[in-house]
Design an enzyme around this catalytic site. Structure first.
Site, PDB file in Angstrom:
ATOM      1  N   THR A 177       0.814  -1.218   0.000  1.00  0.00           N
ATOM      2  CA  THR A 177       0.000   0.000   0.000  1.00  0.00           C
ATOM      3  C   THR A 177       0.849   1.269   0.000  1.00  0.00           C
ATOM      4  OG1 THR A 177      -1.853  -1.036   1.113  1.00  0.00           O
ATOM      5  CG2 THR A 177      -1.568   1.278   1.552  1.00  0.00           C
ATOM      6  N   ARG A 205     -14.166  -7.157  -0.177  1.00  0.00           N
ATOM      7  CA  ARG A 205     -13.541  -6.833   1.123  1.00  0.00           C
ATOM      8  C   ARG A 205     -12.929  -5.426   1.086  1.00  0.00           C
ATOM      9  NH1 ARG A 205      -8.072  -5.226   2.591  1.00  0.00           N
ATOM     10  NH2 ARG A 205      -7.751  -5.790   4.757  1.00  0.00           N
ATOM     11  N   GLY A 207     -10.422  -2.734   3.256  1.00  0.00           N
ATOM     12  CA  GLY A 207      -9.494  -2.592   4.375  1.00  0.00           C
ATOM     13  C   GLY A 207      -9.647  -1.203   4.996  1.00  0.00           C
ATOM     14  N   ASP A 208      -8.602  -0.754   5.634  1.00  0.00           N
ATOM     15  CA  ASP A 208      -8.630   0.547   6.314  1.00  0.00           C
ATOM     16  C   ASP A 208      -8.422   1.722   5.355  1.00  0.00           C
ATOM     17  OD1 ASP A 208      -6.002  -0.624   6.006  1.00  0.00           O
ATOM     18  OD2 ASP A 208      -5.210   1.053   7.148  1.00  0.00           O
ATOM     19  N   THR A 227      -0.487   1.757   6.737  1.00  0.00           N
ATOM     20  CA  THR A 227      -0.345   0.535   5.944  1.00  0.00           C
ATOM     21  C   THR A 227      -0.234  -0.639   6.887  1.00  0.00           C
ATOM     22  OG1 THR A 227       1.059  -0.714   4.425  1.00  0.00           O
ATOM     23  CG2 THR A 227       2.162   0.966   5.752  1.00  0.00           C
ATOM     24  N   GLY A 228      -0.875  -1.733   6.529  1.00  0.00           N
ATOM     25  CA  GLY A 228      -0.794  -2.905   7.401  1.00  0.00           C
ATOM     26  C   GLY A 228      -2.077  -3.710   7.303  1.00  0.00           C
ATOM     27  N   GLY A 230      -5.427  -4.355   7.494  1.00  0.00           N
ATOM     28  CA  GLY A 230      -6.493  -3.366   7.567  1.00  0.00           C
ATOM     29  C   GLY A 230      -7.552  -3.607   8.623  1.00  0.00           C
TER      30      GLY A 230
HETATM   31  N1  ASP Z   1      -3.956  -1.713   4.731  1.00  0.00           N
HETATM   32  C1  ASP Z   1      -4.172  -2.395   3.492  1.00  0.00           C
HETATM   33  C2  ASP Z   1      -5.458  -3.179   3.584  1.00  0.00           C
HETATM   34  O1  ASP Z   1      -5.701  -3.799   4.597  1.00  0.00           O
HETATM   35  C3  ASP Z   1      -3.080  -3.344   3.118  1.00  0.00           C
HETATM   36  C4  ASP Z   1      -1.656  -2.810   3.175  1.00  0.00           C
HETATM   37  O2  ASP Z   1      -1.405  -1.810   3.822  1.00  0.00           O
HETATM   38  O3  ASP Z   1      -0.762  -3.399   2.539  1.00  0.00           O
HETATM   39  O4  ASP Z   1      -6.166  -3.223   2.606  1.00  0.00           O
END
Ligand code: ASP
Length: 310
Positions: A177, A205, A207-208, A227-228, A230
């Protein structure tokens, strides 16, 4: 050190094992980060605003196939690309976001257009794409977004029956991300984030990233882009929580980020990180993963790029 104007970007956080990345790959990622941060910094340097700077930087990262946003995004379980993005103007408090869109070259610009030209904050799926079409957005073919290494990652994730952060797949072609935060010379702050989400995610789906307050936040005090994993970032309203710790508890940007990333997310397995900037132009990178692709550029602090905890 304080900056009068500054920008920071990230290209995802995760298990970035230094051993799985060779020097050519490292250079390619660093080059991608550099192009993006310099594009955003150039906007600030000529007196442009923070909102424009974060959009330009994120567009550059979306266009680079190495990163999981726009071109080069990860695949859903059904081998499709579904993109999420958001942007927030800390000066006006306005925000825009898109979720589950396909074929849109630069979802961050669509998010900004929704913020500026519609009565809504978040549009999703077919409705968002119809909006994009009506507003003259560029659509690409499916093949524009498809890259072989994302397909490889999906096949590995499917074989392991896992939904993963792209950079946690044990293939030496990671990256995640993308996002940007900036403070401009008139003291305005903005933040933006864009993603393909997680490899092998279910159709639909979210994410955040498209959730204002979870993956992205900007106000008069700070800008945050996450990022992470989500689901953890949504449940902990991560970006807004950091803003609240600064606003209501008077924490510094570093204290607020560390509290959320290490004391709230890490104990419950919420892997990831974030970039943040405060109104003095102090930039902070925080991640509980092994690494996070990141860069910053301030008028006082100059250019920095980093991958691991170095
Ligand atoms: N935060 C993103 C999600 O969950 C994924 C990512 O940060 O790589 O969609």
């Amino acid at each position: 050190m304080h900056n009068n104007f500054a920008i920071a970007i990230h290209g995802g956080a995760g298990t970035l094992d230094p051993k799985t990345i060779n020097s050519d790959q490292k250079k390619a990622y660093n080059d991608g980060l550099k192009v993006a941060i310099e594009a955003g910094y150039a906007v600030l340097k000529k007196g442009g605003n923070a909102l424009e700077a974060v959009e330009i930087a994120v567009i550059s990262l979306e266009d680079c196939p190495l990163f999981n946003a726009g071109r080069g995004s990860v695949f859903t379980h059904d081998q499709k690309v579904e993109l999420d993005a958001s942007i927030m103007d800390g000066f006006t408090g306005e925000a825009g976001a898109v979720a589950s869109v396909s074929l849109i070259k630069n979802p961050v610009s669509l998010a900004k257009n929704i913020m500026v030209n519609s009565d809504h904050v978040l549009l999703s799926g077919v409705g968002a794409m119809e909006y994009a079409f009506k507003h003259g957005f560029k659509f690409e073919s499916e093949s524009y977004f498809h890259t072989d290494f994302r397909l490889e990652q999906l096949l590995v994730a499917k074989s392991q029956n896992r939904v993963t952060l792209d950079h946690n797949i044990l293939i030496p072609k990671p990256i995640g991300t993308v996002g940007a935060v900036a403070l401009d010379s008139s003291g305005k702050i903005a933040a933006a984030t864009s993603t393909g989400g997680m490899t092998n995610k279910r159709f639909g789906r979210l994410g955040d990233t498209p959730i204002i307050g979870a993956g992205t936040w900007a106000d008069h005090n700070c800008g945050v882009s996450c990022t992470g994993h989500g689901e953890f970032f949504i449940r902990n309203v991560v970006a807004y929580d950091i803003a609240c710790l600064i606003k209501y508890k008077g924490l510094s940007i570093e204290e607020a980020c560390s509290e959320v990333v290490f004391n709230k997310l890490a104990p419950i397995g919420g892997e990831g990180g974030l970039i943040a900037i405060d109104k003095q132009g102090v930039i902070h990178f925080s991640f509980n993963s092994v690494g996070m692709y990141r860069a910053s550029y301030g008028d006082k602090t100059g250019l920095f790029t980093g991958i691991f905890r170095d």
